[in-house]
Design a protein around this motif. Structure first.
Motif, PDB file in Angstrom:
ATOM      1  N   LEU A  22       0.820  -1.199   0.000  1.00  0.00           N
ATOM      2  CA  LEU A  22       0.000   0.000   0.000  1.00  0.00           C
ATOM      3  C   LEU A  22       0.852   1.245   0.000  1.00  0.00           C
ATOM      4  N   ASP A  23       0.217   2.338  -0.295  1.00  0.00           N
ATOM      5  CA  ASP A  23       0.834   3.646  -0.230  1.00  0.00           C
ATOM      6  C   ASP A  23       1.183   3.908   1.229  1.00  0.00           C
ATOM      7  N   ASN A  24       2.403   4.396   1.480  1.00  0.00           N
ATOM      8  CA  ASN A  24       2.807   4.581   2.880  1.00  0.00           C
ATOM      9  C   ASN A  24       2.047   5.698   3.587  1.00  0.00           C
ATOM     10  N   ARG A  25       1.157   6.384   2.869  1.00  0.00           N
ATOM     11  CA  ARG A  25       0.290   7.398   3.480  1.00  0.00           C
ATOM     12  C   ARG A  25      -1.079   6.840   3.825  1.00  0.00           C
ATOM     13  N   SER A  26      -1.293   5.535   3.603  1.00  0.00           N
ATOM     14  CA  SER A  26      -2.591   4.908   3.886  1.00  0.00           C
ATOM     15  C   SER A  26      -2.818   4.801   5.379  1.00  0.00           C
ATOM     16  N   THR A  27      -4.044   5.047   5.778  1.00  0.00           N
ATOM     17  CA  THR A  27      -4.378   4.883   7.189  1.00  0.00           C
ATOM     18  C   THR A  27      -4.577   3.405   7.504  1.00  0.00           C
ATOM     19  N   LEU A  28      -4.495   3.085   8.769  1.00  0.00           N
ATOM     20  CA  LEU A  28      -4.776   1.727   9.201  1.00  0.00           C
ATOM     21  C   LEU A  28      -6.205   1.354   8.844  1.00  0.00           C
ATOM     22  N   LEU A  29      -7.137   2.290   8.991  1.00  0.00           N
ATOM     23  CA  LEU A  29      -8.533   2.039   8.638  1.00  0.00           C
ATOM     24  C   LEU A  29      -8.660   1.595   7.185  1.00  0.00           C
ATOM     25  N   ASP A  30      -8.036   2.320   6.274  1.00  0.00           N
ATOM     26  CA  ASP A  30      -8.124   1.950   4.859  1.00  0.00           C
ATOM     27  C   ASP A  30      -7.422   0.635   4.576  1.00  0.00           C
ATOM     28  N   ALA A  31      -6.302   0.373   5.249  1.00  0.00           N
ATOM     29  CA  ALA A  31      -5.617  -0.907   5.066  1.00  0.00           C
ATOM     30  C   ALA A  31      -6.514  -2.063   5.513  1.00  0.00           C
ATOM     31  N   LEU A  32      -7.179  -1.892   6.646  1.00  0.00           N
ATOM     32  CA  LEU A  32      -8.065  -2.937   7.158  1.00  0.00           C
ATOM     33  C   LEU A  32      -9.244  -3.175   6.224  1.00  0.00           C
ATOM     34  N   ARG A  33      -9.924  -2.105   5.845  1.00  0.00           N
ATOM     35  CA  ARG A  33     -11.149  -2.227   5.054  1.00  0.00           C
ATOM     36  C   ARG A  33     -10.881  -2.533   3.580  1.00  0.00           C
ATOM     37  N   GLU A  34      -9.983  -1.786   2.966  1.00  0.00           N
ATOM     38  CA  GLU A  34      -9.809  -1.872   1.520  1.00  0.00           C
ATOM     39  C   GLU A  34      -8.829  -2.960   1.089  1.00  0.00           C
ATOM     40  N   HIS A  35      -7.814  -3.217   1.900  1.00  0.00           N
ATOM     41  CA  HIS A  35      -6.797  -4.186   1.505  1.00  0.00           C
ATOM     42  C   HIS A  35      -7.002  -5.554   2.147  1.00  0.00           C
ATOM     43  N   LEU A  36      -7.422  -5.565   3.405  1.00  0.00           N
ATOM     44  CA  LEU A  36      -7.608  -6.839   4.109  1.00  0.00           C
ATOM     45  C   LEU A  36      -9.064  -7.285   4.155  1.00  0.00           C
TER      46      LEU A  36
END
Length: 172
Positions: A22-36
């Motif tokens: 992911l982009d290193n500016r991604s929030t944990l929220l977006d990583a959880l929802r959009e990526h995981l």
């Protein structure tokens, strides 16, 4: 330039290491929802004001919309999906059901994670803004619960059930 901003991040979520690019500016929220695809954690205000995105990071509550995913690398992240023990609900999940601690349910994952973190803070003797004696063991009455949970909003107004559920678990 964009390729320099992307990279693999290893997140330990609900006891499992997960690698996300992911982009290193991604929030944990977006990583959880959009990526995981862990969609239990909700995006409410996206400004840290509503608490719908609350997760536990190393056992402490955190607004995942304000935390960069890279800052969670090497830490234990627990989402609402990780609260139950297989088919056995967490005691707070059971209490929320028993006390109607939700209506639409949108804020419930954040409320649950926040309540778990809050109870850990009380167990560690952490005072709140309304603690009369900062050195005494906190007295977890309803006003204290409301104060400690004030960062988690419920637009439906299920606060009476939320407080009752937390009180039940706190009282054992």
């Amino acid at each position: 330039m964009t390729d320099q901003l992307r990279g693999d991040v290893v997140l330990r979520v609900n006891g499992e290491d997960r690698v996300v690019n992911l982009d290193n500016r991604s929030t944990l929220l977006d990583a959880l929802r959009e990526h995981l695809r862990l969609t239990g954690t909700k995006k409410g205000c996206d400004h840290g004001q509503c608490g719908a995105c609350t997760v536990l990071v190393d056992g402490e509550r955190a607004n995942s919309c304000l935390l960069l995913a890279v800052a969670a690398e090497g830490r234990e992240v627990t989402t609402v999906e990780g609260l139950a023990d297989e088919d056995e609900l967490h005691p707070l999940q059971r209490a929320f059901i028993a006390h109607d601690g939700f209506q639409c349910g949108y804020c419930t994952p954040g409320q649950l994670c926040s309540a778990i973190g809050m109870l850990a803070e009380v167990a560690d003797g952490m005072p709140s803004w309304i603690s009369a004696d900062l050195t005494a063991t906190p007295d977890l009455d309803d006003d204290e619960i409301r104060e400690r949970m004030s960062g988690n909003l419920c637009r439906c107004g299920a606060y009476a059930g939320i407080v009752a559920a937390i009180r039940e678990v706190a009282d054992g």
